[in-house]
Design a protein around this motif. Structure first.
Motif, short mmCIF file in Angstrom:
data_model
loop_
_atom_site.label_atom_id
_atom_site.label_comp_id
_atom_site.label_asym_id
_atom_site.label_seq_id
_atom_site.Cartn_x
_atom_site.Cartn_y
_atom_site.Cartn_z
N ALA A 52 0.77 -1.11 0.01
CA ALA A 52 0.05 -0.02 0.05
C ALA A 52 1.04 1.34 0.07
O ALA A 52 0.50 2.17 -0.90
CB ALA A 52 -1.15 -0.02 1.32
N GLY A 53 1.89 1.36 0.57
CA GLY A 53 2.74 2.23 0.69
C GLY A 53 3.53 2.64 -0.61
O GLY A 53 3.70 3.91 -0.90
N ALA A 54 3.81 1.48 -1.27
CA ALA A 54 4.56 1.78 -2.66
C ALA A 54 3.36 2.15 -3.41
O ALA A 54 4.07 2.85 -4.37
CB ALA A 54 4.98 0.34 -3.05
N GLY A 55 2.25 1.79 -3.39
CA GLY A 55 1.19 2.28 -4.25
C GLY A 55 1.13 3.90 -4.03
O GLY A 55 0.60 4.45 -5.14
N ALA A 56 1.21 4.41 -2.93
CA ALA A 56 1.06 5.90 -2.90
C ALA A 56 2.13 6.56 -2.72
O ALA A 56 2.09 7.69 -2.33
CB ALA A 56 0.25 6.04 -1.32
N ARG A 66 1.04 6.69 5.70
CA ARG A 66 -0.17 6.87 6.24
C ARG A 66 -1.14 5.88 5.55
O ARG A 66 -1.83 4.96 6.23
CB ARG A 66 -0.88 8.38 5.80
CG ARG A 66 -2.30 8.55 6.40
CD ARG A 66 -2.54 9.83 6.49
NE ARG A 66 -2.38 10.54 4.97
CZ ARG A 66 -1.45 11.56 4.74
NH1 ARG A 66 -0.58 11.93 5.71
NH2 ARG A 66 -1.32 11.99 3.68
N SER A 67 -0.83 5.44 4.33
CA SER A 67 -1.58 4.33 3.54
C SER A 67 -1.10 3.12 4.12
O SER A 67 -1.82 2.18 4.25
CB SER A 67 -1.40 4.55 2.07
OG SER A 67 -1.90 3.46 1.40
N ALA A 68 0.26 3.09 4.35
CA ALA A 68 0.71 1.59 4.84
C ALA A 68 0.14 1.49 6.39
O ALA A 68 -0.13 0.30 6.53
CB ALA A 68 2.22 1.76 5.09
N ALA A 69 0.05 2.60 7.10
CA ALA A 69 -0.48 2.36 8.51
C ALA A 69 -1.89 1.93 8.40
O ALA A 69 -2.28 1.10 9.20
CB ALA A 69 -0.33 3.78 9.29
N THR A 70 -2.67 2.46 7.65
CA THR A 70 -4.16 2.10 7.40
C THR A 70 -4.00 0.66 7.19
O THR A 70 -4.97 -0.26 7.77
CB THR A 70 -4.60 3.07 6.31
OG1 THR A 70 -4.64 4.31 6.70
CG2 THR A 70 -6.16 2.55 6.30
#
Length: 118
Positions: A52-56, A66-70
């Protein structure tokens, strides 16, 4: 032939002792299994959080973390570390497990995601 008074109940004590040994072993096995499941959950949370983090990552470092944490939280984990290095995102996720009453441990896993390098 009649049993001597001191022999009465000996088998009951042996069966009770064997039952206690089996119960102790089963409790230990359940605690080890719970720790293994927590390790798997931490790995899954870290893997999905890194993806998710790499995607954002194109939206900035803060958005990627933030995306990774979610996603880590959605998978039962907690993001404890997030580092963006170019297009790579490395995250660490933690899962807390209570294997036995009074025995709480935190298991962590780290994952990295980014573009494929040839």
């Amino acid at each position: 032939m009649k049993n001597a008074p001191e022999d009465r109940g000996g088998a009951t004590v042996c069966v009770f002792a064997a039952g206690l040994v089996l119960l102790t072993f089963a409790t230990f096995a359940a605690a080890v299994a719970a720790a293994g499941v927590a390790r798997q959950r931490a790995g899954v949370a870290a893997d999905f959080a890194a993806l998710a983090g790499a995607g954002a990552v194109a939206q900035g470092d803060e958005a990627a973390c933030r995306s990774a944490a979610t996603l880590a939280e959605a998978n039962g984990g907690r993001l404890t570390g997030c580092r963006v290095d170019g297009l790579d995102v490395q995250v660490t996720a933690a899962v807390t497990v209570t294997a036995l009453p009074g025995l709480t441990r935190t298991v962590t896993a780290t994952a990295r995601a980014g573009p494929v390098r040839a």
